[in-house]
Design a protein around this motif. Sequence first.
Motif, PDB file in Angstrom:
ATOM      1  N   LEU A  76       0.831  -1.210   0.000  1.00  0.00           N
ATOM      2  CA  LEU A  76       0.000   0.000   0.000  1.00  0.00           C
ATOM      3  C   LEU A  76       0.867   1.262   0.000  1.00  0.00           C
ATOM      4  N   ARG A  77       2.009   1.210   0.666  1.00  0.00           N
ATOM      5  CA  ARG A  77       2.907   2.371   0.708  1.00  0.00           C
ATOM      6  C   ARG A  77       3.551   2.630  -0.645  1.00  0.00           C
ATOM      7  N   LEU A  78       4.117   1.583  -1.232  1.00  0.00           N
ATOM      8  CA  LEU A  78       4.910   1.748  -2.446  1.00  0.00           C
ATOM      9  C   LEU A  78       4.050   1.796  -3.710  1.00  0.00           C
ATOM     10  N   HIS A  79       2.896   1.140  -3.665  1.00  0.00           N
ATOM     11  CA  HIS A  79       2.047   1.055  -4.859  1.00  0.00           C
ATOM     12  C   HIS A  79       0.585   1.348  -4.519  1.00  0.00           C
ATOM     13  N   PRO A  80       0.277   2.537  -4.031  1.00  0.00           N
ATOM     14  CA  PRO A  80      -1.136   2.835  -3.747  1.00  0.00           C
ATOM     15  C   PRO A  80      -1.951   2.730  -5.024  1.00  0.00           C
ATOM     16  N   SER A  81      -3.068   2.025  -4.965  1.00  0.00           N
ATOM     17  CA  SER A  81      -3.855   1.805  -6.183  1.00  0.00           C
ATOM     18  C   SER A  81      -4.458   3.100  -6.699  1.00  0.00           C
ATOM     19  N   THR A  82      -4.690   4.061  -5.809  1.00  0.00           N
ATOM     20  CA  THR A  82      -5.172   5.380  -6.209  1.00  0.00           C
ATOM     21  C   THR A  82      -4.062   6.383  -5.924  1.00  0.00           C
ATOM     22  N   PRO A  83      -3.218   6.703  -6.909  1.00  0.00           N
ATOM     23  CA  PRO A  83      -2.022   7.516  -6.637  1.00  0.00           C
ATOM     24  C   PRO A  83      -2.323   8.949  -6.236  1.00  0.00           C
ATOM     25  N   LEU A  84      -3.440   9.498  -6.711  1.00  0.00           N
ATOM     26  CA  LEU A  84      -3.860  10.851  -6.342  1.00  0.00           C
ATOM     27  C   LEU A  84      -5.198  10.775  -5.631  1.00  0.00           C
ATOM     28  N   SER A  85      -5.323  11.531  -4.548  1.00  0.00           N
ATOM     29  CA  SER A  85      -6.578  11.511  -3.803  1.00  0.00           C
ATOM     30  C   SER A  85      -7.699  12.147  -4.618  1.00  0.00           C
ATOM     31  N   LEU A  86      -8.914  11.903  -4.212  1.00  0.00           N
ATOM     32  CA  LEU A  86     -10.036  12.607  -4.814  1.00  0.00           C
ATOM     33  C   LEU A  86      -9.912  14.098  -4.503  1.00  0.00           C
ATOM     34  N   PRO A  87     -10.398  14.965  -5.377  1.00  0.00           N
ATOM     35  CA  PRO A  87     -10.244  16.415  -5.151  1.00  0.00           C
ATOM     36  C   PRO A  87     -10.957  16.886  -3.882  1.00  0.00           C
ATOM     37  N   HIS A  88     -10.296  17.777  -3.154  1.00  0.00           N
ATOM     38  CA  HIS A  88     -10.892  18.475  -2.021  1.00  0.00           C
ATOM     39  C   HIS A  88     -10.958  19.960  -2.366  1.00  0.00           C
ATOM     40  N   TYR A  89     -11.868  20.690  -1.731  1.00  0.00           N
ATOM     41  CA  TYR A  89     -12.049  22.104  -2.036  1.00  0.00           C
ATOM     42  C   TYR A  89     -12.020  22.922  -0.749  1.00  0.00           C
ATOM     43  N   SER A  90     -11.452  24.106  -0.855  1.00  0.00           N
ATOM     44  CA  SER A  90     -11.510  25.055   0.261  1.00  0.00           C
ATOM     45  C   SER A  90     -12.672  26.013  -0.007  1.00  0.00           C
ATOM     46  N   PHE A  91     -13.679  25.966   0.823  1.00  0.00           N
ATOM     47  CA  PHE A  91     -14.852  26.820   0.623  1.00  0.00           C
ATOM     48  C   PHE A  91     -14.586  28.253   1.072  1.00  0.00           C
ATOM     49  N   GLU A  92     -13.610  28.415   1.975  1.00  0.00           N
ATOM     50  CA  GLU A  92     -13.234  29.741   2.446  1.00  0.00           C
ATOM     51  C   GLU A  92     -11.722  29.893   2.328  1.00  0.00           C
ATOM     52  N   ARG A 116       6.759   7.597  -1.042  1.00  0.00           N
ATOM     53  CA  ARG A 116       8.137   7.434  -1.518  1.00  0.00           C
ATOM     54  C   ARG A 116       9.027   8.598  -1.079  1.00  0.00           C
ATOM     55  N   ASP A 117       8.562   9.388  -0.134  1.00  0.00           N
ATOM     56  CA  ASP A 117       9.293  10.565   0.309  1.00  0.00           C
ATOM     57  C   ASP A 117      10.507  10.152   1.154  1.00  0.00           C
ATOM     58  N   PRO A 118      11.724  10.449   0.728  1.00  0.00           N
ATOM     59  CA  PRO A 118      12.910  10.055   1.508  1.00  0.00           C
ATOM     60  C   PRO A 118      13.012  10.764   2.852  1.00  0.00           C
ATOM     61  N   ASP A 119      12.283  11.869   3.030  1.00  0.00           N
ATOM     62  CA  ASP A 119      12.288  12.536   4.337  1.00  0.00           C
ATOM     63  C   ASP A 119      11.421  11.793   5.349  1.00  0.00           C
ATOM     64  N   ALA A 120      10.544  10.924   4.851  1.00  0.00           N
ATOM     65  CA  ALA A 120       9.645  10.185   5.740  1.00  0.00           C
ATOM     66  C   ALA A 120       9.999   8.707   5.851  1.00  0.00           C
ATOM     67  N   TRP A 121      10.688   8.173   4.822  1.00  0.00           N
ATOM     68  CA  TRP A 121      10.952   6.738   4.771  1.00  0.00           C
ATOM     69  C   TRP A 121      12.425   6.470   4.453  1.00  0.00           C
ATOM     70  N   ASP A 122      13.007   5.504   5.163  1.00  0.00           N
ATOM     71  CA  ASP A 122      14.350   5.037   4.836  1.00  0.00           C
ATOM     72  C   ASP A 122      14.266   4.144   3.603  1.00  0.00           C
ATOM     73  N   ASN A 123      15.195   4.323   2.684  1.00  0.00           N
ATOM     74  CA  ASN A 123      15.214   3.519   1.453  1.00  0.00           C
ATOM     75  C   ASN A 123      13.807   3.399   0.865  1.00  0.00           C
ATOM     76  N   PRO A 124      13.204   4.515   0.498  1.00  0.00           N
ATOM     77  CA  PRO A 124      11.776   4.518   0.149  1.00  0.00           C
ATOM     78  C   PRO A 124      11.419   3.686  -1.074  1.00  0.00           C
ATOM     79  N   LEU A 125      12.354   3.438  -1.981  1.00  0.00           N
ATOM     80  CA  LEU A 125      12.034   2.671  -3.182  1.00  0.00           C
ATOM     81  C   LEU A 125      12.252   1.176  -2.993  1.00  0.00           C
ATOM     82  N   GLU A 126      12.710   0.769  -1.829  1.00  0.00           N
ATOM     83  CA  GLU A 126      12.947  -0.642  -1.536  1.00  0.00           C
ATOM     84  C   GLU A 126      11.696  -1.259  -0.926  1.00  0.00           C
ATOM     85  N   PHE A 127      11.296  -2.435  -1.412  1.00  0.00           N
ATOM     86  CA  PHE A 127      10.152  -3.155  -0.847  1.00  0.00           C
ATOM     87  C   PHE A 127      10.636  -3.919   0.371  1.00  0.00           C
ATOM     88  N   ASP A 128      10.339  -3.372   1.553  1.00  0.00           N
ATOM     89  CA  ASP A 128      10.883  -3.906   2.804  1.00  0.00           C
ATOM     90  C   ASP A 128       9.783  -4.003   3.861  1.00  0.00           C
TER      91      ASP A 128
END
Length: 223
Positions: A76-92, A116-128
Motif C-alpha cells: 500500500l505504501r509503495l504502490h497505492p492503487s489510487t495515486p492521487l486523492s479525490l479532489p478536495h475544495y476550500s470553501f473559504e 516514496r518521500d525520503p524525508d519520511a521513509w528510509d530507502n523509500p524505493l525498496e520493498f521492505d
Amino acid sequence: MCLPASQKPCEKNMFKAGTDTSTIIVEWALAEMLKNPTIFKRMQSEMDTVIGQDRLLEESDILNLPYLQAVVKEALRLHPSTPLSLPHYSFESCEINGYHIPANTRLITNVWAIGRDPDAWDNPLEFDPDRFLPGGKAYNIEPHGNDFEFIPFGAGRRICPGKQTGILFFCSIFLGAVVHGFDWRLPDGEVIDMKETPGLVMPKTIPIKAFVTPRLASTAYPH
C-alpha cells in the motif's frame, strides 16, 4: 434487499471501485515478492506455522500473521492503487503554514509521492516489509488516516469508507490465500516488469505471467 433505482448507480460504482483497487494492490504485492523470493518464502513459512497445510487461510488467522500484514502495508505504501486523492475544495480562504489558500481552491494530494518521500521513509524505493514489524521505524504507522506519511486511503472525514474491508478481505485474505495455497514460478527467462500505467488508478502496465502449483493437502481445496 432491492435498492431504489436512484441508488443503484452508486452501489455499482462502490463495488467496482473496491474491486479494481484491491486487485491492483494484490498484483503489485505478488510482483514485489516474485522479485524477492526470500520475502515470498518467509510469508509462506509464517502461514505454514500458523495455519498448517491441511486447510485454507481464514479471517481469524490474520491477527496471527504479522508478516502478511506487513507485506500488505508495504504494498500500500509503495504502490497505492489510487495515486492521487479525490479532489478536495476550500470553501473559504485560509492560511496554512504561511501559505495563503484562496477560496474554492481544488486540492489533490499525491499519495504516491508521499509514500516514496525520503524525508519520511528510509530507502523509500525498496520493498521492505520489515519496516512495519517490531523494531522497524514504521512499526507504529498505520494506514488509517492518522499518520500523514502513509495515507493510501486518504484521511479525515472523506477517508475511503471501504478502508477496513479493503485491507482485511481483499488485500490480506486474497493475497494470503494465493501465497499460502500455491507456489508461484515465472516462466523461464521471464523478468517482472514493474512499469506503472498512470491514471485514476495505477495498475501494472504488463500483468504478471506465472505458473502456479498447489502446495497444500488436496483435501484443503474446495471440490
